[in-house]
Design an enzyme around this catalytic site. Structure first.
Site, PDB file in Angstrom:
ATOM      1  N   ASP A 241       0.821  -1.211   0.000  1.00 38.89           N
ATOM      2  CA  ASP A 241       0.000   0.000   0.000  1.00 38.89           C
ATOM      3  C   ASP A 241       0.856   1.263   0.000  1.00 38.89           C
ATOM      4  O   ASP A 241       0.515   2.260  -0.636  1.00 38.89           O
ATOM      5  CB  ASP A 241      -0.928   0.001   1.213  1.00 38.89           C
ATOM      6  CG  ASP A 241      -2.049  -1.010   1.090  1.00 38.89           C
ATOM      7  OD1 ASP A 241      -2.377  -1.399  -0.046  1.00 38.89           O
ATOM      8  OD2 ASP A 241      -2.584  -1.424   2.132  1.00 38.89           O
ATOM      9  N   GLY A 242       1.968   1.229   0.733  1.00 40.13           N
ATOM     10  CA  GLY A 242       2.848   2.389   0.753  1.00 40.13           C
ATOM     11  C   GLY A 242       3.397   2.709  -0.619  1.00 40.13           C
ATOM     12  O   GLY A 242       3.474   3.887  -1.008  1.00 40.13           O
TER      13      GLY A 242
ATOM     14  N   THR B 271      -9.610   2.899   6.275  1.00 36.48           N
ATOM     15  CA  THR B 271      -9.231   1.599   6.851  1.00 36.48           C
ATOM     16  C   THR B 271      -7.743   1.535   7.181  1.00 36.48           C
ATOM     17  O   THR B 271      -7.251   0.473   7.577  1.00 36.48           O
ATOM     18  CB  THR B 271      -9.574   0.461   5.873  1.00 36.48           C
ATOM     19  OG1 THR B 271      -8.906   0.694   4.626  1.00 36.48           O
ATOM     20  CG2 THR B 271     -11.069   0.392   5.631  1.00 36.48           C
TER      21      THR B 271
ATOM     22  N   TYR C 139      -4.529   4.318   8.735  1.00 30.70           N
ATOM     23  CA  TYR C 139      -4.175   4.940  10.017  1.00 30.70           C
ATOM     24  C   TYR C 139      -5.427   5.338  10.790  1.00 30.70           C
ATOM     25  O   TYR C 139      -5.494   5.202  12.019  1.00 30.70           O
ATOM     26  CB  TYR C 139      -3.283   6.147   9.732  1.00 30.70           C
ATOM     27  CG  TYR C 139      -2.637   6.794  10.939  1.00 30.70           C
ATOM     28  CD1 TYR C 139      -2.592   6.158  12.179  1.00 30.70           C
ATOM     29  CD2 TYR C 139      -2.046   8.051  10.822  1.00 30.70           C
ATOM     30  CE1 TYR C 139      -1.984   6.762  13.273  1.00 30.70           C
ATOM     31  CE2 TYR C 139      -1.428   8.659  11.913  1.00 30.70           C
ATOM     32  CZ  TYR C 139      -1.408   8.013  13.133  1.00 30.70           C
ATOM     33  OH  TYR C 139      -0.818   8.603  14.208  1.00 30.70           O
TER      34      TYR C 139
END
Length: 267
Positions: free
Chosen positions: A54-55, A167, A169
């Site tokens: 995701d990052g 969904t 942090y």
């Protein structure tokens, strides 16, 4: 031999660009894909294939925004969580692109001013968060649409999150999960000390949010738009940036809206 590129609904060739995170698994997958399919540069591509977690997906989206080269992105998970990614598979990529469901994501826009008077502007696909820089708690005045709704939020921080980012942090800070397309923003405190009973708010995406740091010299605060940090801020204004629309592509059985819905029932 390279496999023929996928075709869109008009039976035209879809030119693909490939990007990968530096992680060993993503690099190995990139090597396999480059042997199997034909590729082009991002500037000439119709769609981008992103390999990582995701990052790395957020990094890819921000790279496109910086270059003003916005393309639909089909991610394949070679990271940890991969909420914004599809399953990694080498085969049938062209067919997957033909069948993929498209989801439009509108980012937030952060306009921040530091205690030295410097100004910064940055988009955020997931969230914009204010975080204390020292052991001192942050004191933050919160306004919505020009009205002060919290004169003094004493906390470790506070964030505004999109539905796509709710969904991430936001959820870890016990914020609400927002359905995709709901037109809502989550306003979520991080370890709030005062007022003790305030657990956040759900705002329409038309809302304009303003955070003013009370005593920013003694109690310094940084502002983070996804992965981009501005330190020693004094004022941060947040609103939806309707001039930008990003498109994420998902396998029909792995669609983003379904995944967000099911997260509400995860135990």
């Amino acid at each position: 031999m390279a496999e023929t590129r996928g075709r869109d609904s008009r039976n035209e060739l879809r030119k693909m660009a490939l990007v990968a995170s530096p992680a060993p698994a993503a690099q190995a997958a990139e090597a396999e894909l480059r042997q199997r399919y034909e590729w082009t540069d991002i500037g000439d591509a119709d769609v981008i294939i992103a390999l990582g977690g995701d990052g790395f997906m957020l990094q890819t989206l921000h790279l496109m925004l910086d270059r003003h080269q916005i393309r639909p992105v089909f991610g394949m998970n070679l990271g940890t969580v991969g909420f914004l990614m599809n399953e990694w598979r080498l085969d049938a990529l062209s067919d997957r692109l033909q069948r993929a469901r498209a989801f439009s994501v509108t980012p937030l826009r952060m306009d921040a001013e530091t205690i030295d008077g410097e100004r910064y502007s940055s988009p955020a696909i997931n969230e914009i968060s204010l975080l204390r820089e020292t052991r001192q708690t942050a004191w933050i005045e919160v306004s919505v649409d020009g009205r002060v709704v919290l004169p003094e939020l004493v906390c470790d921080g506070v964030m505004a999150a999109t539905a796509a980012g709710s969904t991430a942090y936001n959820l870890s800070a016990q914020g609400p999960i927002l359905p995709l397309g709901s037109g809502l923003i989550a306003l979520t405190p991080i370890s709030a000390f005062r007022p003790r009973r305030w657990r956040g708010a759900i705002l329409p995406e038309t809302a304009k949010i303003s955070f003013r740091v009370v005593d920013p010299v003694k109690r310094p605060v940084s502002a983070v738009a996804d992965q981009r940090e501005i330190r020693d801020v004094s004022v941060v204004n947040i609103s939806i940036d309707r001039s930008i629309a990003l498109t994420l592509l998902f396998d029909p059985e792995h669609a983003l809206d379904d995944r967000i819905t099911m997260e509400q029932f995860a135990v």
